[in-house]
Design a protein around this motif. Structure first.
Motif, mmCIF file in Angstrom:
data_model
loop_
_atom_site.group_PDB
_atom_site.id
_atom_site.type_symbol
_atom_site.label_atom_id
_atom_site.label_comp_id
_atom_site.label_asym_id
_atom_site.label_seq_id
_atom_site.Cartn_x
_atom_site.Cartn_y
_atom_site.Cartn_z
ATOM 1 N N SER A 165 -29.166 31.477 -2.390
ATOM 2 C CA SER A 165 -29.045 31.524 -3.851
ATOM 3 C C SER A 165 -30.322 32.055 -4.494
ATOM 4 O O SER A 165 -30.306 32.475 -5.650
ATOM 5 C CB SER A 165 -28.711 30.139 -4.401
ATOM 6 O OG SER A 165 -29.742 29.219 -4.058
ATOM 7 N N HIS A 166 -31.433 32.066 -3.744
ATOM 8 C CA HIS A 166 -32.711 32.557 -4.268
ATOM 9 C C HIS A 166 -32.978 34.007 -3.882
ATOM 10 O O HIS A 166 -34.017 34.554 -4.254
ATOM 11 C CB HIS A 166 -33.854 31.674 -3.769
ATOM 12 C CG HIS A 166 -33.702 30.244 -4.159
ATOM 13 N ND1 HIS A 166 -33.810 29.809 -5.465
ATOM 14 C CD2 HIS A 166 -33.422 29.142 -3.426
ATOM 15 C CE1 HIS A 166 -33.616 28.505 -5.506
ATOM 16 N NE2 HIS A 166 -33.373 28.074 -4.285
ATOM 17 N N SER A 167 -32.059 34.634 -3.140
ATOM 18 C CA SER A 167 -32.241 36.029 -2.725
ATOM 19 C C SER A 167 -32.177 36.954 -3.938
ATOM 20 O O SER A 167 -31.416 36.714 -4.877
ATOM 21 C CB SER A 167 -31.154 36.438 -1.730
ATOM 22 O OG SER A 167 -31.261 35.707 -0.535
ATOM 23 N N ASN A 168 -32.971 38.013 -3.893
ATOM 24 C CA ASN A 168 -32.967 39.023 -4.946
ATOM 25 C C ASN A 168 -31.817 39.991 -4.668
ATOM 26 O O ASN A 168 -31.812 40.672 -3.642
ATOM 27 C CB ASN A 168 -34.310 39.758 -4.957
ATOM 28 C CG ASN A 168 -34.395 40.789 -6.045
ATOM 29 O OD1 ASN A 168 -33.537 41.653 -6.183
ATOM 30 N ND2 ASN A 168 -35.449 40.711 -6.827
ATOM 31 N N GLN A 177 -24.942 35.701 -5.311
ATOM 32 C CA GLN A 177 -25.982 36.707 -5.083
ATOM 33 C C GLN A 177 -25.489 37.793 -4.133
ATOM 34 O O GLN A 177 -25.766 38.973 -4.336
ATOM 35 C CB GLN A 177 -27.252 36.055 -4.530
ATOM 36 C CG GLN A 177 -27.977 35.182 -5.533
ATOM 37 C CD GLN A 177 -28.348 35.922 -6.794
ATOM 38 O OE1 GLN A 177 -27.684 35.799 -7.824
ATOM 39 N NE2 GLN A 177 -29.398 36.702 -6.729
#
Length: 86
Positions: free
Chosen positions: A8-11, A41
């Protein structure tokens, strides 16, 4: 097939660039996600990647499936998105 793990924190733009490079290289990508945020994402990345490769004449196809992965010694069910050129 190259495996990409997305959280969920991936760009999304960075993941899209990786997908585009894999597709341009003539291969396909398997994107593994666990959880709704990671799936969000990954889907954004696939949409962005489609825009990256379209000028080169590629179109993307995405096939969803379930898979079992190991996280911290524990089996988890993940979603895998198989992305290939049409």
């Amino acid at each position: 097939m190259e495996v990409l793990k997305v959280s969920s924190h991936s760009n999304a733009n960075s993941v899209a660039g990786a997908i585009a490079n894999i597709i341009r290289g003539g291969s396909g990508a398997e994107i593994q996600v666990v959880g709704a945020g990671a799936l969000n994402q990954a889907m954004k990345a696939i949409i962005i990647a489609r825009g990256y490769v379209a000028p080169s004449g590629f179109d993307l196809m995405c096939t969803p499936a379930f898979t079992e992965i190991e996280i911290n010694g524990e089996e988890r069910t993940a979603i895998k998105l198989i992305v290939q050129s049409k």
